[in-house]
Design an enzyme around this catalytic site. Structure first.
Site, PDB file in Angstrom:
ATOM      1  N   GLY A  47       0.842  -1.190   0.000  1.00 43.04           N
ATOM      2  CA  GLY A  47       0.000   0.000   0.000  1.00 43.04           C
ATOM      3  C   GLY A  47       0.874   1.236   0.000  1.00 43.04           C
ATOM      4  O   GLY A  47       2.092   1.158   0.221  1.00 43.04           O
ATOM      5  N   GLN A  52       3.446   9.921   1.549  1.00 44.43           N
ATOM      6  CA  GLN A  52       4.735   9.235   1.403  1.00 44.43           C
ATOM      7  C   GLN A  52       5.505   9.686   0.157  1.00 44.43           C
ATOM      8  O   GLN A  52       6.708   9.479   0.073  1.00 44.43           O
ATOM      9  CB  GLN A  52       4.548   7.710   1.364  1.00 44.43           C
ATOM     10  CG  GLN A  52       4.054   7.141   2.700  1.00 44.43           C
ATOM     11  CD  GLN A  52       3.915   5.642   2.612  1.00 44.43           C
ATOM     12  OE1 GLN A  52       2.880   5.143   2.178  1.00 44.43           O
ATOM     13  NE2 GLN A  52       4.949   4.911   3.001  1.00 44.43           N
ATOM     14  N   CYS A 100       6.818  -0.852   6.053  1.00 40.51           N
ATOM     15  CA  CYS A 100       6.357   0.397   5.458  1.00 40.51           C
ATOM     16  C   CYS A 100       7.451   0.903   4.525  1.00 40.51           C
ATOM     17  O   CYS A 100       8.636   0.859   4.890  1.00 40.51           O
ATOM     18  CB  CYS A 100       6.085   1.418   6.561  1.00 40.51           C
ATOM     19  SG  CYS A 100       5.535   3.022   5.954  1.00 40.51           S
ATOM     20  N   LEU A 101       7.058   1.368   3.349  1.00 39.33           N
ATOM     21  CA  LEU A 101       8.061   1.848   2.393  1.00 39.33           C
ATOM     22  C   LEU A 101       8.793   3.091   2.914  1.00 39.33           C
ATOM     23  O   LEU A 101       9.855   3.426   2.407  1.00 39.33           O
ATOM     24  CB  LEU A 101       7.406   2.141   1.043  1.00 39.33           C
ATOM     25  CG  LEU A 101       6.816   0.912   0.333  1.00 39.33           C
ATOM     26  CD1 LEU A 101       6.157   1.316  -0.973  1.00 39.33           C
ATOM     27  CD2 LEU A 101       7.881  -0.158   0.090  1.00 39.33           C
ATOM     28  N   HIS A 142      -3.282   0.847   8.356  1.00 38.13           N
ATOM     29  CA  HIS A 142      -1.910   1.343   8.214  1.00 38.13           C
ATOM     30  C   HIS A 142      -1.864   2.542   7.259  1.00 38.13           C
ATOM     31  O   HIS A 142      -1.257   3.579   7.574  1.00 38.13           O
ATOM     32  CB  HIS A 142      -1.011   0.204   7.706  1.00 38.13           C
ATOM     33  CG  HIS A 142       0.401   0.611   7.414  1.00 38.13           C
ATOM     34  ND1 HIS A 142       1.485   0.104   8.102  1.00 38.13           N
ATOM     35  CD2 HIS A 142       0.918   1.474   6.498  1.00 38.13           C
ATOM     36  CE1 HIS A 142       2.598   0.660   7.631  1.00 38.13           C
ATOM     37  NE2 HIS A 142       2.283   1.485   6.649  1.00 38.13           N
ATOM     38  N   GLU A 143      -2.516   2.404   6.097  1.00 35.03           N
ATOM     39  CA  GLU A 143      -2.458   3.477   5.097  1.00 35.03           C
ATOM     40  C   GLU A 143      -3.205   4.719   5.563  1.00 35.03           C
ATOM     41  O   GLU A 143      -2.725   5.843   5.376  1.00 35.03           O
ATOM     42  CB  GLU A 143      -3.001   2.983   3.745  1.00 35.03           C
ATOM     43  CG  GLU A 143      -2.200   1.854   3.110  1.00 35.03           C
ATOM     44  CD  GLU A 143      -0.702   2.100   3.061  1.00 35.03           C
ATOM     45  OE1 GLU A 143      -0.282   3.267   2.948  1.00 35.03           O
ATOM     46  OE2 GLU A 143       0.049   1.112   3.164  1.00 35.03           O
ATOM     47  N   HIS A 146      -1.315   7.033   7.823  1.00 34.78           N
ATOM     48  CA  HIS A 146      -0.376   7.955   7.180  1.00 34.78           C
ATOM     49  C   HIS A 146      -1.017   9.329   6.937  1.00 34.78           C
ATOM     50  O   HIS A 146      -0.318  10.351   6.919  1.00 34.78           O
ATOM     51  CB  HIS A 146       0.068   7.404   5.815  1.00 34.78           C
ATOM     52  CG  HIS A 146       1.193   6.414   5.884  1.00 34.78           C
ATOM     53  ND1 HIS A 146       2.462   6.755   6.297  1.00 34.78           N
ATOM     54  CD2 HIS A 146       1.251   5.099   5.564  1.00 34.78           C
ATOM     55  CE1 HIS A 146       3.245   5.684   6.231  1.00 34.78           C
ATOM     56  NE2 HIS A 146       2.534   4.663   5.799  1.00 34.78           N
TER      57      HIS A 146
END
Ligand code: NI
Length: 170
Positions: A47, A52, A100-101, A142-143, A146
């Site tokens: 995701g 990000q 996480c990226l 999670h997304e 952000h």
């Protein structure tokens, strides 16, 4: 199409609260979504949230069938979700490992609600509502975090369950 640089933890733009999308027909929005898609694919992410890649808008994407980082996970449909809202349908939480990226190479064990309903809008402004369980519910939580400036370590109750993927015995 373009793969954009990913912001990593420590960049204050990841701590901001993103603002809702108001114009669903703008070229900027469709380019942002395309760039998010390309960036997520390039990094094999599960995701990605707009902050990000430096866009402070309430846009997240997740899912897709060709995820190699989490091959063991159940499939989550590729979804563009704009101005998301989450309703918790069951107060049960479950610990699970996340990456996480924006924290490359790291993993941590994070509690998430197991059953949620999420709603919002697709890329063209069509309302979307779905119930999600397990990994699907985890990815959405999670997304959406952000968009409120929350990275997963801030949700962790036990920081001894945080570390580099290559060193953790998962
Ligand atoms: Ni993330």
């Amino acid at each position: 199409m373009s793969v954009r640089p990913l912001l990593t933890m420590g960049d204050e733009r990841l701590l901001q609260t993103a603002v809702p999308v108001t114009d669903f027909s703008s070229v900027e929005l469709s380019e942002l979504i395309q760039d998010m898609h390309d960036t997520m694919q390039a990094h094999d992410g599960a995701g990605l949230a707009a902050p990000q890649i430096g866009a402070a808008l309430r846009v997240v994407i997740f899912g897709g069938s060709d995820n190699v980082r989490y091959p063991e996970r159940p499939e989550v449909p590729y979804t563009v979700l704009i101005n998301p809202h989450i309703d918790v349908l069951d107060s049960t939480q479950e610990l699970g490992w996340e990456g996480c990226l924006s924290l490359p190479g790291l993993r941590g064990e994070v509690p998430r609600f197991t059953t949620i309903r999420y709603s919002g809008f697709t890329a063209d402004g069509t309302p979307l509502e779905r119930e999600a369980h397990g990994f699907h519910a985890r990815v959405v939580q999670h997304e959406v975090d952000h968009l409120d400036g929350l990275l997963y370590p801030l949700r962790m109750p036990d920081m001894s369950r945080f570390g580099f993927e290559h060193a953790l015995d998962l």
